[in-house]
Scaffold this motif. Sequence first.
Motif, mmCIF file in Angstrom:
data_model
loop_
_atom_site.group_PDB
_atom_site.id
_atom_site.type_symbol
_atom_site.label_atom_id
_atom_site.label_comp_id
_atom_site.label_asym_id
_atom_site.label_seq_id
_atom_site.Cartn_x
_atom_site.Cartn_y
_atom_site.Cartn_z
ATOM 1 N N GLN A 25 24.306 -25.511 -52.510
ATOM 2 C CA GLN A 25 25.179 -25.963 -51.638
ATOM 3 C C GLN A 25 25.795 -24.936 -50.993
ATOM 4 O OE1 GLN A 25 28.726 -27.367 -53.636
ATOM 5 N NE2 GLN A 25 29.259 -28.900 -52.123
ATOM 6 N N PHE A 26 25.886 -23.696 -51.288
ATOM 7 C CA PHE A 26 26.224 -22.518 -50.686
ATOM 8 C C PHE A 26 25.252 -22.307 -49.349
ATOM 9 C CE2 PHE A 26 26.309 -18.046 -49.851
ATOM 10 C CZ PHE A 26 27.545 -17.917 -49.582
ATOM 11 N N ILE A 27 23.989 -22.267 -49.895
ATOM 12 C CA ILE A 27 23.001 -22.070 -48.793
ATOM 13 C C ILE A 27 22.816 -23.152 -47.635
ATOM 14 C CG2 ILE A 27 20.450 -21.837 -48.122
ATOM 15 C CD1 ILE A 27 20.259 -20.652 -51.161
ATOM 16 N N HIS A 28 23.002 -24.208 -48.167
ATOM 17 C CA HIS A 28 23.134 -25.514 -47.364
ATOM 18 C C HIS A 28 24.326 -25.460 -46.282
ATOM 19 C CE1 HIS A 28 22.048 -29.694 -45.933
ATOM 20 N NE2 HIS A 28 23.332 -29.893 -46.157
ATOM 21 N N SER A 29 25.424 -25.120 -46.872
ATOM 22 C CA SER A 29 26.671 -25.054 -46.086
ATOM 23 C C SER A 29 26.773 -24.032 -44.850
ATOM 24 C CB SER A 29 27.777 -24.922 -46.978
ATOM 25 O OG SER A 29 28.045 -26.019 -47.724
ATOM 26 N N TYR A 30 26.137 -22.901 -45.313
ATOM 27 C CA TYR A 30 26.198 -21.755 -44.523
ATOM 28 C C TYR A 30 24.958 -21.678 -43.496
ATOM 29 C CZ TYR A 30 30.384 -19.859 -46.478
ATOM 30 O OH TYR A 30 31.697 -19.904 -46.802
#
Length: 145
Positions: free
Chosen positions: A6-11
């Motif tokens: 989720q962190f990778i997808h968001s940034y």
Amino acid sequence: MYETIQFIHSYWAYLVLFMLLIASFNGIIGFAANKEYSATNFRIALFTLIVSHIQLLIGLILYFTTPYFKMWAEEGMGGVMADSTLRLYNVEHPLMMIIAIVLVTIGYSQHKKKLTSGPKFKKLAIFYGLAFVVMLSRIPWATWF
């Protein structure tokens, strides 16, 4: 694992939006100013295509690992569609992002077939611009800020 994806997808989404904005403006400016299509323009279009497809792959992994996905089994179709949050994360966001990536892919493929600079820039401006607007329409803004 879910939090990392989720962190990778968001940034990574910031990079995708930035590149789509740059590529769209590059197409608009190139078409309006009647510029010559160069290797730099090709690289911008290609890099936008690549980062958007990577985002799609990350998003698909995230979709099937998210707690929202489990709601299909628990709530059923009617329950998911009745809840605006579940509908956004399970239906609207994934569908619209896939449509946006399809627009990017079509725009990139169509622009390669054109032989002169004007039509190349025009295809990029139209399809990348539409993809940018589609993406902006279904980003879950409440979770971004």
